[in-house]
Design a protein around this motif. Sequence first.
Motif, mmCIF file in Angstrom:
data_model
loop_
_atom_site.group_PDB
_atom_site.id
_atom_site.type_symbol
_atom_site.label_atom_id
_atom_site.label_comp_id
_atom_site.label_asym_id
_atom_site.label_seq_id
_atom_site.Cartn_x
_atom_site.Cartn_y
_atom_site.Cartn_z
ATOM 1 N N ALA A 77 0.838 -1.203 0.000
ATOM 2 C CA ALA A 77 0.000 0.000 0.000
ATOM 3 C C ALA A 77 0.870 1.249 0.000
ATOM 4 C CB ALA A 77 -0.921 -0.014 1.222
ATOM 5 N N ILE A 78 1.955 1.227 0.807
ATOM 6 C CA ILE A 78 2.852 2.390 0.848
ATOM 7 C C ILE A 78 3.538 2.575 -0.501
ATOM 8 C CG2 ILE A 78 4.945 3.271 1.917
ATOM 9 C CD1 ILE A 78 4.053 1.965 4.502
ATOM 10 N N VAL A 79 3.993 1.448 -1.123
ATOM 11 C CA VAL A 79 4.656 1.550 -2.431
ATOM 12 C C VAL A 79 3.697 2.135 -3.462
ATOM 13 C CG1 VAL A 79 5.587 0.179 -4.313
ATOM 14 C CG2 VAL A 79 6.352 -0.241 -2.003
ATOM 15 N N LEU A 80 2.418 1.690 -3.429
ATOM 16 C CA LEU A 80 1.439 2.235 -4.383
ATOM 17 C C LEU A 80 1.239 3.729 -4.153
ATOM 18 C CD1 LEU A 80 -1.372 -0.440 -4.687
ATOM 19 C CD2 LEU A 80 0.442 0.124 -6.280
ATOM 20 N N LEU A 81 1.212 4.140 -2.880
ATOM 21 C CA LEU A 81 1.033 5.567 -2.581
ATOM 22 C C LEU A 81 2.225 6.381 -3.090
ATOM 23 C CD1 LEU A 81 -1.170 7.132 -1.088
ATOM 24 C CD2 LEU A 81 0.325 7.154 0.887
ATOM 25 N N ILE A 82 3.434 5.863 -2.885
ATOM 26 C CA ILE A 82 4.625 6.555 -3.395
ATOM 27 C C ILE A 82 4.565 6.649 -4.912
ATOM 28 C CG2 ILE A 82 7.129 6.358 -3.646
ATOM 29 C CD1 ILE A 82 7.185 5.096 -0.885
ATOM 30 N N TYR A 83 4.146 5.545 -5.559
ATOM 31 C CA TYR A 83 4.060 5.551 -7.019
ATOM 32 C C TYR A 83 3.051 6.583 -7.504
ATOM 33 C CZ TYR A 83 3.197 3.875 -11.722
ATOM 34 O OH TYR A 83 3.047 3.791 -13.070
#
Lengths: 99, 202
Positions: A77-83
């Motif tokens: 979820a954090i990686v998707l938010l950063i992306y």
Amino acid sequence: MLLNQFLLLAGALFCIGVYGVIVRRNGVMVLMSIEMILNAVNINLVAFGAFNGTPIGSVFALFVIAVAAAEVGIGLAIVLLIYRNKKSIDFSEVDTLKG
Amino acid sequence: MIAALFAQISTGDDLYVAQNIFWWFIAILMVIAAIKVVTTDNIVHAALYLVIVLAGVAAQFIFLGAEFAAATQVLVYIGAIVVLLLFGIMLTRGSLGDEELTDNEQRGMGALVGLMLFAVMAFALVDGFEDVVLPEDTRNLVEVQAPIDTTLDDDTFINVTRGSDTAAIGDAIFEKYIVPFEAVSVLLLAALIGAIVIARKE
């Protein structure tokens, strides 16, 4: 079978995972390396449980598996938010908090 | 350690030889796949090599007589977490294909850290557990009372030994470790809600 066989294999997996965490830029690849580290720990837990003749090693390995599932969910979820915010999942570009 | 291994193979019965051959085969496969996970440039290939590593870990659990942990490993890791990682790869597809960007410039330092860490660990392990042999039967068998024949009345029991450690794990989780178990379930719920909140579009 020797106890050390399993412990050394787990140590090798752990060190390869540490190398991946240090070297990889892609966020998903860093998560994969963390999964390998957690699996190395699980091998150690089950090996010592088998060595001592108790099921406690397997019990704690199951706890670690559950926590790893929660960890990878939050991590993705954090990686998707950063992306979504940066249009990239390169962890070396995520330096907003750098002084 | 190697000498002890060969001594065990030469003096032990045939079961040990077959077990050790398969163990080394799987272990070498696991280490090669793990190195490929952290060195390959294609992220989808990395996820597929990770499947080999995780299946190898399940095989190690089988070697150690922990069938329930092995089944959970296959279900949760290969069945759920790898699929989740593949979804993450597909949703962030913009960064696929740029091969030079998969690693940062710290390759040499990372390899040094990994090798030195392994050297320290290997020394400590060989020094501390040199030639310690695992028990021949590592399964945690529990004796339970079960009716031999359902047509008999319920008072007729026979002591049987179950051939897996699942019963022992169930006893441990739901008696001694019930509080950590409940904590883990609350943690999973919190992680579920947290993942939805973090990844939701405003």
